[in-house]
Design an enzyme around this catalytic site. Structure first.
Site, PDB file in Angstrom:
ATOM      1  N   HIS A 123      -4.613  -0.084   1.533  1.00 38.06           N
ATOM      2  CA  HIS A 123      -3.598  -1.143   1.625  1.00 38.06           C
ATOM      3  C   HIS A 123      -2.902  -1.279   3.000  1.00 38.06           C
ATOM      4  O   HIS A 123      -2.534  -0.150   3.376  1.00 38.06           O
ATOM      5  CB  HIS A 123      -2.700  -1.018   0.467  1.00 38.06           C
ATOM      6  CG  HIS A 123      -1.797  -2.204   0.184  1.00 38.06           C
ATOM      7  ND1 HIS A 123      -0.740  -2.289   0.725  1.00 38.06           N
ATOM      8  CD2 HIS A 123      -1.892  -3.211  -0.725  1.00 38.06           C
ATOM      9  CE1 HIS A 123      -0.073  -3.466   0.420  1.00 38.06           C
ATOM     10  NE2 HIS A 123      -0.673  -4.085  -0.671  1.00 38.06           N
TER      11      HIS A 123
ATOM     12  N   ASP B 227      -1.682   7.272  -2.773  1.00 39.59           N
ATOM     13  CA  ASP B 227      -1.031   6.248  -2.829  1.00 39.59           C
ATOM     14  C   ASP B 227      -1.507   5.694  -4.494  1.00 39.59           C
ATOM     15  O   ASP B 227      -2.756   5.447  -4.652  1.00 39.59           O
ATOM     16  CB  ASP B 227      -1.672   4.953  -2.107  1.00 39.59           C
ATOM     17  CG  ASP B 227      -1.270   3.668  -2.162  1.00 39.59           C
ATOM     18  OD1 ASP B 227      -0.877   3.412  -3.540  1.00 39.59           O
ATOM     19  OD2 ASP B 227      -1.772   2.851  -1.218  1.00 39.59           O
TER      20      ASP B 227
ATOM     21  N   GLN C 181      -2.181   1.539  -7.705  1.00 36.48           N
ATOM     22  CA  GLN C 181      -3.224   0.792  -8.341  1.00 36.48           C
ATOM     23  C   GLN C 181      -3.710   1.861  -9.595  1.00 36.48           C
ATOM     24  O   GLN C 181      -4.024   1.356 -10.641  1.00 36.48           O
ATOM     25  CB  GLN C 181      -4.505   0.255  -7.782  1.00 36.48           C
ATOM     26  CG  GLN C 181      -4.232  -0.702  -6.887  1.00 36.48           C
ATOM     27  CD  GLN C 181      -3.906  -1.849  -7.615  1.00 36.48           C
ATOM     28  OE1 GLN C 181      -4.014  -2.228  -8.713  1.00 36.48           O
ATOM     29  NE2 GLN C 181      -2.917  -2.986  -6.704  1.00 36.48           N
TER      30      GLN C 181
ATOM     31  N   LYS D  21       3.846  -2.636 -11.217  1.00 32.40           N
ATOM     32  CA  LYS D  21       2.173  -2.529 -11.805  1.00 32.40           C
ATOM     33  C   LYS D  21       1.851  -1.838 -12.984  1.00 32.40           C
ATOM     34  O   LYS D  21       0.845  -1.802 -13.308  1.00 32.40           O
ATOM     35  CB  LYS D  21       1.600  -2.068 -10.175  1.00 32.40           C
ATOM     36  CG  LYS D  21       1.329  -3.084  -9.104  1.00 32.40           C
ATOM     37  CD  LYS D  21       0.853  -2.228  -8.121  1.00 32.40           C
ATOM     38  CE  LYS D  21       1.113  -2.858  -6.603  1.00 32.40           C
ATOM     39  NZ  LYS D  21       0.498  -4.331  -6.314  1.00 32.40           N
TER      40      LYS D  21
ATOM     41  N   CYS E 119      -4.040  -7.522   1.327  1.00 36.59           N
ATOM     42  CA  CYS E 119      -3.474  -6.451   2.304  1.00 36.59           C
ATOM     43  C   CYS E 119      -4.409  -5.563   2.661  1.00 36.59           C
ATOM     44  O   CYS E 119      -3.975  -4.380   3.039  1.00 36.59           O
ATOM     45  CB  CYS E 119      -2.038  -5.952   1.625  1.00 36.59           C
ATOM     46  SG  CYS E 119      -1.037  -7.086   1.288  1.00 36.59           S
TER      47      CYS E 119
HETATM   48  N1  PLP Z   1      -1.181   0.565  -2.265  1.00 36.31           N
HETATM   49  C1  PLP Z   1      -1.750  -0.301  -2.970  1.00 36.31           C
HETATM   50  C2  PLP Z   1      -3.163   0.209  -3.034  1.00 36.31           C
HETATM   51  C3  PLP Z   1      -1.468  -1.375  -3.498  1.00 36.31           C
HETATM   52  O1  PLP Z   1      -2.235  -2.054  -4.234  1.00 36.31           O
HETATM   53  C4  PLP Z   1      -0.131  -2.096  -3.169  1.00 36.31           C
HETATM   54  C5  PLP Z   1       0.151  -3.143  -3.666  1.00 36.31           C
HETATM   55  O2  PLP Z   1      -0.474  -3.841  -3.815  1.00 36.31           O
HETATM   56  C6  PLP Z   1       0.581  -1.142  -2.395  1.00 36.31           C
HETATM   57  C7  PLP Z   1       0.289   0.027  -1.848  1.00 36.31           C
HETATM   58  C8  PLP Z   1       1.896  -1.543  -2.206  1.00 36.31           C
HETATM   59  O3  PLP Z   1       2.732  -1.702  -3.240  1.00 36.31           O
HETATM   60  P1  PLP Z   1       4.397  -2.252  -3.312  1.00 36.31           P
HETATM   61  O4  PLP Z   1       4.127  -3.689  -2.669  1.00 36.31           O
HETATM   62  O5  PLP Z   1       4.489  -2.375  -4.618  1.00 36.31           O
HETATM   63  O6  PLP Z   1       5.079  -1.338  -2.313  1.00 36.31           O
END
Ligand code: PLP
Length: 415
Positions: free
Chosen positions: A131, A208, A211, A234, A372
């Site tokens: 992401h 990270d 998900q 999430k 993203c």
């Molecule tokens: N990393 C992954 C794999 C994600 O799917 C997301 C959000 O969709 C993020 C990071 C960023 O999360 P946040 O926008 O809640 O900080």
């Protein structure tokens, strides 16, 4: 819908749906079919009620107040830290830092551990399926420190190329930052194996977990990750709050992130001493209400049981993957052997966005676009995909609705 239509005889999905008031609503005259859970999940009543209760009964600033409301708010806030510790099976509550979300957690590590420990020529390893929030903070850091970002390539199926990862583990590699589950493909990465290999090479690992926290049973001690970041919104919790787990010693050695109230022990114009963990990294008034409500999301998940949820979501994934293949010209993007409950796909001669709009006209919420993950889309040579991502409250009938909606949309667009 009848109970006999339940796709799992263990998880009573229809009873669970009753806990989510939003699932009652209609969109454009159709019952809502919410399949955008990877972007954000819906909230159970207990979480919504927790927010109302805080503001109606014990709204106060935390930690320094001696009055009743302040004590109640502090106790509720801190009990979420205990719940999170249990949720990710960390050793101590001092290792749980509240953030705004995964993005802030990753930035925190980049700006503290990264700034202190990286130098010119050092390497940071990410994967091609990250992401943006696990790419850009490292690019910013590299620009500042003269470090270099290296990328683990992925196969056409959407799996990491292990040999290429091993090749990147040179003495220059200092940090690996990797998605546990890809939000664009659904791939579950073998993070435990990655962490072991990276540690052998002398690199630390940040996972990270944006998900994965909702789909997998997380045990940070068993994974042996150095950092783990996730977002409350999430995991059926509120927006605006997240968690960064870090190993105690690493957190102790890191410089502060943001500075201000809360994170100090003593302030004078001659010099300031900083608070102990975890408060050292929690400057200013935190997001009290949402942090308190996060505990209710965790308890909700715990009350159902991770194993039951996993089984239900696996069944949804399998059913959706099979049924989607009935649509002529549809191609699933991301066919990893280990996948979480989301399906990304394209349909020939249609644009993902057009499909998304037509599905929305029938009350079906999916995500369309690059998710993203622009570098990944470039790699696959596509502008984006349609992504249907499932949660514990989704049903087989909703997947049937998706298929009917898609058939009609494709028919219209190809006319
Ligand atoms: N990393 C992954 C794999 C994600 O799917 C997301 C959000 O969709 C993020 C990071 C960023 O999360 P946040 O926008 O809640 O900080």
């Amino acid at each position: 819908m009848t109970a006999s239509a339940s796709i799992s005889n263990e998880l009573d999905v229809y009873a669970i749906r009753k806990a989510f008031p939003i699932l009652e609503r209609k969109v454009k005259g159709w019952p809502l079919v919410y399949l955008d859970n990877a972007a954000t999940s819906q909230k159970p009543f207990a979480v919504i009620q927790a927010l109302t209760d805080y503001y109606t009964e014990f709204n106060a600033n935390i930690h320094r107040g001696i009055h009743t409301l302040a004590e109640e708010a502090t106790a509720a806030f801190e009990s979420t830290r205990d719940a999170v510790r249990r949720f990710i099976q960390a050793e101590s509550r001092e290792e749980i830092i509240f953030t705004r979300g995964t993005t802030e957690g990753i930035n925190l590590v980049a700006q503290t551990w990264g700034r202190k420990n990286l130098k010119e020529g050092d390497e940071i390893i990410v994967s091609a399926m990250e992401h943006h929030s696990n790419i850009v903070p490292w690019q910013v850091l590299c620009a500042e420190k003269g470090s270099v970002l290296r990328v683990i390539p992925v196969t056409g199926k959407g799996e990491l190329i292990w040999e290429e990862f091993e090749k990147l583990l040179t003495p220059r590699a200092k940090l690996v930052s990797i998605a546990h589950i890809s939000n664009a493909l659904g791939t579950i990465n073998p993070v435990k194996k990655i962490i072991r290999k990276a540690h052998e090479a002398g690199a630390i690992v940040i996972v990270d977990g944006a998900q994965s926290a909702v789909h997998l049973d997380i045990n940070v001690r068993d994974l042996n990750c150095d950092f783990f970041a996730f977002s409350a919104h999430k995991v059926y919790g509120p927006t605006g709050v997240g968690v960064l787990y870090g190993k105690m010693q690493l957190l102790e050695d890191m410089p502060v992130f943001q500075a201000g109230g809360e994170m100090i022990k003593e302030v004078s114009f001659e010099g300031t001493t900083f608070n102990e963990l975890p408060y050292k990294f929690e400057a200013g008034t935190p997001n009290i209400a949402d942090t308190i409500a996060l505990r209710f999301a965790i308890e909700f998940l715990e009350s159902i049981g991770r194993e039951k949820i996993r089984k239900h979501e696996e069944e949804l994934l399998q059913y959706a993957s099979e049924r989607l293949m009935e649509i002529p010209g549809l191609k699933i993007i991301g066919q990893a052997a280990q996948k979480a409950s989301l399906v990304s796909f394209i349909v020939e001669n249609t644009h993902p966005q057009d499909l998304g709009i037509l599905l929305d006209n029938r009350g079906i919420a999916v995500r369309t676009g690059h998710h993203c993950a622009q570098p990944l889309m470039k790699l696959f040579g596509i502008p984006g995909t349609v992504r249907a991502s499932f949660a514990l409250y989704n049903t087989r009938e909703e997947i049937d609705e998706l298929i009917v909606g898609l058939e009609k949309a494709v028919h219209l667009l190809k006319r």
